[in-house]
Design a protein around this motif. Structure first.
Motif, PDB file in Angstrom:
ATOM      1  N   UNK A 297      41.976  -4.552   3.669  1.00 48.94           N
ATOM      2  CA  UNK A 297      40.807  -5.436   3.633  1.00 48.94           C
ATOM      3  C   UNK A 297      40.557  -6.167   4.944  1.00 48.94           C
ATOM      4  N   UNK A 298      41.593  -6.497   5.694  1.00 46.60           N
ATOM      5  CA  UNK A 298      41.401  -7.161   6.987  1.00 46.60           C
ATOM      6  C   UNK A 298      42.211  -6.430   8.056  1.00 46.60           C
ATOM      7  N   UNK A 299      41.790  -6.621   9.316  1.00 43.75           N
ATOM      8  CA  UNK A 299      42.512  -6.015  10.432  1.00 43.75           C
ATOM      9  C   UNK A 299      43.880  -6.662  10.622  1.00 43.75           C
ATOM     10  N   UNK A 300      43.970  -7.957  10.315  1.00 43.47           N
ATOM     11  CA  UNK A 300      45.236  -8.659  10.518  1.00 43.47           C
ATOM     12  C   UNK A 300      46.338  -8.097   9.627  1.00 43.47           C
ATOM     13  N   UNK A 301      46.014  -7.844   8.372  1.00 47.24           N
ATOM     14  CA  UNK A 301      47.019  -7.295   7.459  1.00 47.24           C
ATOM     15  C   UNK A 301      47.455  -5.911   7.922  1.00 47.24           C
ATOM     16  N   UNK A 302      46.502  -5.072   8.339  1.00 49.56           N
ATOM     17  CA  UNK A 302      46.864  -3.750   8.840  1.00 49.56           C
ATOM     18  C   UNK A 302      47.703  -3.868  10.108  1.00 49.56           C
ATOM     19  N   UNK A 303      47.296  -4.760  11.013  1.00 47.85           N
ATOM     20  CA  UNK A 303      48.048  -4.939  12.251  1.00 47.85           C
ATOM     21  C   UNK A 303      49.469  -5.392  11.989  1.00 47.85           C
ATOM     22  N   UNK A 304      49.650  -6.325  11.063  1.00 48.05           N
ATOM     23  CA  UNK A 304      50.988  -6.802  10.730  1.00 48.05           C
ATOM     24  C   UNK A 304      51.834  -5.681  10.138  1.00 48.05           C
ATOM     25  N   UNK A 305      51.206  -4.826   9.330  1.00 43.68           N
ATOM     26  CA  UNK A 305      51.918  -3.692   8.752  1.00 43.68           C
ATOM     27  C   UNK A 305      52.375  -2.728   9.838  1.00 43.68           C
ATOM     28  N   UNK A 306      51.529  -2.511  10.829  1.00 45.32           N
ATOM     29  CA  UNK A 306      51.869  -1.595  11.919  1.00 45.32           C
ATOM     30  C   UNK A 306      53.046  -2.114  12.740  1.00 45.32           C
ATOM     31  N   UNK A 307      53.199  -3.429  12.821  1.00 53.62           N
ATOM     32  CA  UNK A 307      54.316  -4.012  13.560  1.00 53.62           C
ATOM     33  C   UNK A 307      55.599  -4.040  12.744  1.00 53.62           C
ATOM     34  N   UNK A 308      55.476  -3.832  11.413  1.00 56.02           N
ATOM     35  CA  UNK A 308      56.643  -3.955  10.538  1.00 56.02           C
ATOM     36  C   UNK A 308      57.186  -2.626  10.048  1.00 56.02           C
ATOM     37  N   UNK A 309      56.413  -1.544  10.229  1.00 59.58           N
ATOM     38  CA  UNK A 309      56.816  -0.270   9.639  1.00 59.58           C
ATOM     39  C   UNK A 309      56.739   0.873  10.647  1.00 59.58           C
ATOM     40  N   UNK A 310      57.597   1.884  10.444  1.00 59.09           N
ATOM     41  CA  UNK A 310      57.564   3.089  11.267  1.00 59.09           C
ATOM     42  C   UNK A 310      56.672   4.166  10.645  1.00 59.09           C
ATOM     43  N   UNK A 311      56.055   3.863   9.521  1.00 60.22           N
ATOM     44  CA  UNK A 311      55.224   4.849   8.818  1.00 60.22           C
ATOM     45  C   UNK A 311      53.770   4.433   8.806  1.00 60.22           C
ATOM     46  N   UNK A 312      52.881   5.401   9.067  1.00 58.38           N
ATOM     47  CA  UNK A 312      51.439   5.190   8.989  1.00 58.38           C
ATOM     48  C   UNK A 312      50.876   6.046   7.873  1.00 58.38           C
ATOM     49  N   UNK A 313      49.902   5.493   7.184  1.00 56.12           N
ATOM     50  CA  UNK A 313      49.305   6.161   6.029  1.00 56.12           C
ATOM     51  C   UNK A 313      47.785   6.213   6.210  1.00 56.12           C
ATOM     52  N   UNK A 314      47.205   7.387   6.025  1.00 55.75           N
ATOM     53  CA  UNK A 314      45.754   7.555   6.090  1.00 55.75           C
ATOM     54  C   UNK A 314      45.289   8.330   4.866  1.00 55.75           C
ATOM     55  N   UNK A 315      44.099   7.998   4.383  1.00 59.02           N
ATOM     56  CA  UNK A 315      43.519   8.761   3.282  1.00 59.02           C
ATOM     57  C   UNK A 315      41.996   8.660   3.323  1.00 59.02           C
ATOM     58  N   UNK A 316      41.368   9.687   2.819  1.00 59.04           N
ATOM     59  CA  UNK A 316      39.898   9.761   2.764  1.00 59.04           C
ATOM     60  C   UNK A 316      39.482  10.157   1.358  1.00 59.04           C
TER      61      UNK A 316
END
Length: 317
Positions: A297-316
């Motif tokens: 929902x926000x860029x901040x939450x996604x950004x924080x997740x990117x700094x905390x995890x080695x895994x990225x998830x994408x879906x369409x």
């Protein structure tokens, strides 16, 4: 007509040729279509379990037999196989104009990807798609049609009221062009393996998981070999290749799993600052709006997740 629009029409026309769902003919035709798609998928397949999927992936990668990619269960394998097959098929429906099919060989896709600079190429694509959508809406409005979504609102009497086209257009004009930055969360869970395609909808390991061995040493080339993308808002294969190459260079990103509409990536280098993480989050939003608009929902939450995890998830969708 763009490749994505053509492929969407091709899939719709293929479905239209099927017998009515629930009939014996439908079940027989569906089984035949599935068997044909799987037979046309020219990659070695290895079966494992959800619990052993990551360990098996690591073992196959170390064996040097190509790039292993986790597909998921039977349903995901069917979807990947169907997309692989339909990417080069022409819909055979009388009276429907079909443009030339783009060259979907791995070499041709990789050649197109080599000409793309990520994320600039993807941003240009999104602008082009927006202009095409606006042109289609103008043409439909000129014909008296409507391409706007249906919206409803609570009236003064507490009952739902469908908004007029003018009201819908005004709402859309007032909507923010992108999600809010938001507040930086205090706690973000990094998760476990991040290999979502090895699990069911409840997060439990699948009993059976398929892994394909793709004849390449570069994980970023996998979408080219699978002809993956080019439907709905999912970019064409060459844009995935360009994005994955850029992220591998900057973050050591590797494609571990790919399903019908999901990607699981693992990185060796995380963003080192909030500014860098926010910039990467915005970049990912251009690539895949759903992970923010229907996810964090926000860029901040996604950004924080990117700094905390080695895994990225994408879906369409």
């Amino acid at each position: 007509m763009g490749a994505a629009l053509w492929r969407g029409r091709a899939m719709a026309q293929t479905a239209a040729l099927m017998p009515p769902p629930g009939t014996e003919g439908w079940a027989r035709r569906a089984a035949e279509t599935r068997a044909q798609s799987l037979a046309a998928l020219p990659f070695e397949r290895v079966e494992t379990t959800g619990r052993e999927a990551l360990a098996t992936w690591k073992r196959l990668r170390a064996a040097g037999r190509g790039w292993p990619v986790v597909i998921g269960g039977d349903e995901e394998l069917d979807r990947v196989a169907e997309q692989y097959s339909i990417a080069v098929e022409r819909p055979k429906v009388r009276g429907v104009e079909t443009p030339p099919v783009p060259d979907m060989t791995p070499a041709a896709i990789l050649a197109r990807a080599a000409k793309l600079a990520h994320p600039a190429g993807l941003k240009a694509l999104r602008v082009q798609e927006e202009r095409q959508a606006e042109q289609i809406e103008r043409e439909q409005r000129a014909k008296g049609g409507n391409t706007l979504p249906l919206m409803a609102d609570l009236g003064a009497d507490g009952k739902l009221r469908q908004l007029s086209q003018a009201e819908v257009r005004e709402r859309m004009a007032q909507a923010p062009t992108e999600p809010a930055v938001g507040d930086w969360p205090s706690n973000v869970a990094a998760g476990d393996t991040g290999l979502t395609l090895a699990k069911d909808v409840h997060g439990q390991p699948l009993d059976k998981v398929h892994i394909l061995l793709i004849p390449t040493t570069e994980s970023a080339a996998v979408p080219a070999y699978l002809r993956w993308g080019g439907w709905n808002a999912c970019p064409a294969p060459e844009y995935h290749v360009a994005a994955l190459r850029s992220w591998h260079e900057r973050y050591g990103a590797e494609l571990v799993a790919i399903g019908g509409d999901v990607l699981n990536l693992r990185v060796t280098r995380r963003p080192q600052s909030r500014d860098e993480a926010l910039a990467l989050a915005r970049e990912m939003y251009v690539y895949d709006e759903d992970i923010v608009s229907q996810g964090t929902e926000t860029f901040a939450v996604l950004g924080a997740t990117l700094m905390a995890s080695d895994w990225w998830f994408f879906w369409w969708d």
